[in-house]
Design an enzyme around this catalytic site. Structure first.
Site, PDB file in Angstrom:
ATOM      1  N   GLU A 114       4.608   2.300   0.133  1.00 15.29           N
ATOM      2  CA  GLU A 114       3.195   2.074   1.263  1.00 15.29           C
ATOM      3  C   GLU A 114       3.040   2.804   2.539  1.00 15.29           C
ATOM      4  OE1 GLU A 114       2.420  -2.534   2.122  1.00 15.29           O
ATOM      5  OE2 GLU A 114       3.462  -1.851   3.695  1.00 15.29           O
ATOM      6  N   HIS A 139     -10.324   2.023  -2.368  1.00 18.41           N
ATOM      7  CA  HIS A 139     -11.083   1.707  -1.418  1.00 18.41           C
ATOM      8  C   HIS A 139     -11.507   0.442  -1.548  1.00 18.41           C
ATOM      9  CE1 HIS A 139     -10.884   6.187  -1.217  1.00 18.41           C
ATOM     10  NE2 HIS A 139     -11.547   6.025   0.224  1.00 18.41           N
ATOM     11  N   CYS A 169       1.517  -6.889  10.698  1.00 24.35           N
ATOM     12  CA  CYS A 169       1.018  -6.852   9.282  1.00 24.35           C
ATOM     13  C   CYS A 169       0.012  -8.055   8.983  1.00 24.35           C
ATOM     14  CB  CYS A 169       1.987  -6.726   8.462  1.00 24.35           C
ATOM     15  SG  CYS A 169       2.995  -5.128   8.481  1.00 24.35           S
TER      16      CYS A 169
HETATM   17 ZN   LIG Z   1       0.518  -3.182   5.287  1.00 26.08          ZN
END
Ligand SMILES: [Zn+2]
Length: 145
Positions: free
Chosen positions: A130, A78, A37
């Site tokens: 997420e 975005h 990540c």
């Molecule tokens: Zn992430």
């Protein structure tokens, strides 16, 4: 796997409104403990914002749904979360754009707007998914974010 859940929040208010939105955004977590990540990657965030209050405004709204979308979706969609330097930091963990912090920042942005409304609603919960397997729920404590 349950992707669409709405954790309930207990509050004392008469009205409760929920707004869903999806945001496509990229981020990275600038810490060695973040593993992969730490590399820039993208998510389609599923967000549910819960606003509650006792009074409606003079149009009969707790808050206009479109206004909520405008202040959150339009701000992040975005974009690269880390680029929002007014919100996120690459050096302070409290401000890394983790799901937890993203949820808290959204609650703060929403509450800041709600404070300008005459009927004074409260953001009582922000749900941020997420990925299909990971989500966070943030509930501001009474009197502070
Ligand atoms: Zn992430």
């Amino acid at each position: 796997m349950i992707q669409q859940i709405y954790p309930q929040v207990i509050h004392p208010f008469r009205y409760e409104l929920n707004k869903d939105m999806q945001i496509a955004a990229a981020h990275f977590i600038p810490h060695e403990a973040a593993g992969q990540c730490a590399n820039m990657h993208g998510h389609t965030y599923f967000i549910n914002i819960t606003v509650a209050g006792d009074e409606l405004d003079d149009s009969g709204f707790l808050i206009n749904f479109q206004q909520l979308k405008k202040i959150v979706h339009n701000r992040f969609d975005h974009t690269v979360m880390n680029d929002h330097k007014d919100l996120f930091s690459d050096t302070e963990a409290e401000h890394f754009p983790t799901t937890e912090v993203v949820a808290r920042k959204i609650a703060e942005i929403v509450q800041e707007h709600l404070n300008t409304l005459p009927n004074k609603p409260t953001c009582v919960q922000v749900f941020v998914r997420e990925s299909p397997t990971s989500y966070v729920v943030y509930r501001p404590k009474a009197g502070k974010q």
